[in-house]
Design a protein around this motif. Sequence first.
Motif, short mmCIF file in Angstrom:
data_model
loop_
_atom_site.label_atom_id
_atom_site.label_comp_id
_atom_site.label_asym_id
_atom_site.label_seq_id
_atom_site.Cartn_x
_atom_site.Cartn_y
_atom_site.Cartn_z
N ASP A 75 -28.37 26.62 11.06
CA ASP A 75 -29.21 27.30 12.04
C ASP A 75 -30.55 26.59 12.04
N LEU A 76 -30.67 25.54 12.87
CA LEU A 76 -31.84 24.68 12.86
C LEU A 76 -32.75 24.96 14.05
N LYS A 77 -33.79 25.71 13.81
CA LYS A 77 -34.80 25.98 14.83
C LYS A 77 -35.63 24.71 15.02
N LEU A 78 -36.45 24.68 16.05
CA LEU A 78 -37.31 23.53 16.30
C LEU A 78 -38.21 23.24 15.09
N ALA A 79 -38.72 24.28 14.45
CA ALA A 79 -39.56 24.07 13.27
C ALA A 79 -38.77 23.40 12.14
N ASP A 80 -37.50 23.77 11.98
CA ASP A 80 -36.65 23.14 10.97
C ASP A 80 -36.42 21.67 11.31
N LEU A 81 -36.21 21.39 12.60
CA LEU A 81 -36.01 20.01 13.03
C LEU A 81 -37.28 19.18 12.81
N ARG A 82 -38.43 19.77 13.11
CA ARG A 82 -39.71 19.07 12.85
C ARG A 82 -39.85 18.74 11.37
#
Length: 180
Positions: free
Chosen positions: A111-118
């Motif tokens: 579950d990769l939110k944009l913050a996780d991707l950043r």
Amino acid sequence: MSLKSILGAAALTAFASTAFAANPDVGGAPMFETKNIVENAVNSKDHTTLVAAVKAAGLVEALMGEGPFTVFAPVNDAFAALPAGTVDTLLKPENKDMLVKVLTAHVVAGDLKLADLRAKVGKDGYANLRTLSGDALSIRFRGDSAMIYSESRNIGRITIGDVDQSNGVIHVIDSVMVPK
């Protein structure tokens, strides 16, 4: 009922409303955090081609499963931009394996939110991901904009990010990430 109980209930209601309101609409339809990826996608008028492809590939049950999954979901216009006849060819039963590969090249475990991707961005400036098909995707951020790249040099943009689902998250993209 005490004032403290009433204020606590009011605060909880406000928090729940705020959390619920945070999920954006997609394709003119509300996306519910309590529904899974497929249950929400079928309501988006911008994802009818993707939903038809998921059904033809036999991936409905998998994407309704526990997950969690991160899905980079191409809009109808992204499929329409492919060379003429590509979608029709992929939807033929004899091309099911190819269709499964294309679709799973848009799905990452977790579950990769944009913050996780950043947070995954490395020294090369990209968040490098491995999809369920085994292909690579890379995400690059420029300010508030997020671009997505496939191994075969397809480039797209995340147009709506962080659409929470009960079994993961969807990021709407404007291009089909065709695998190698």
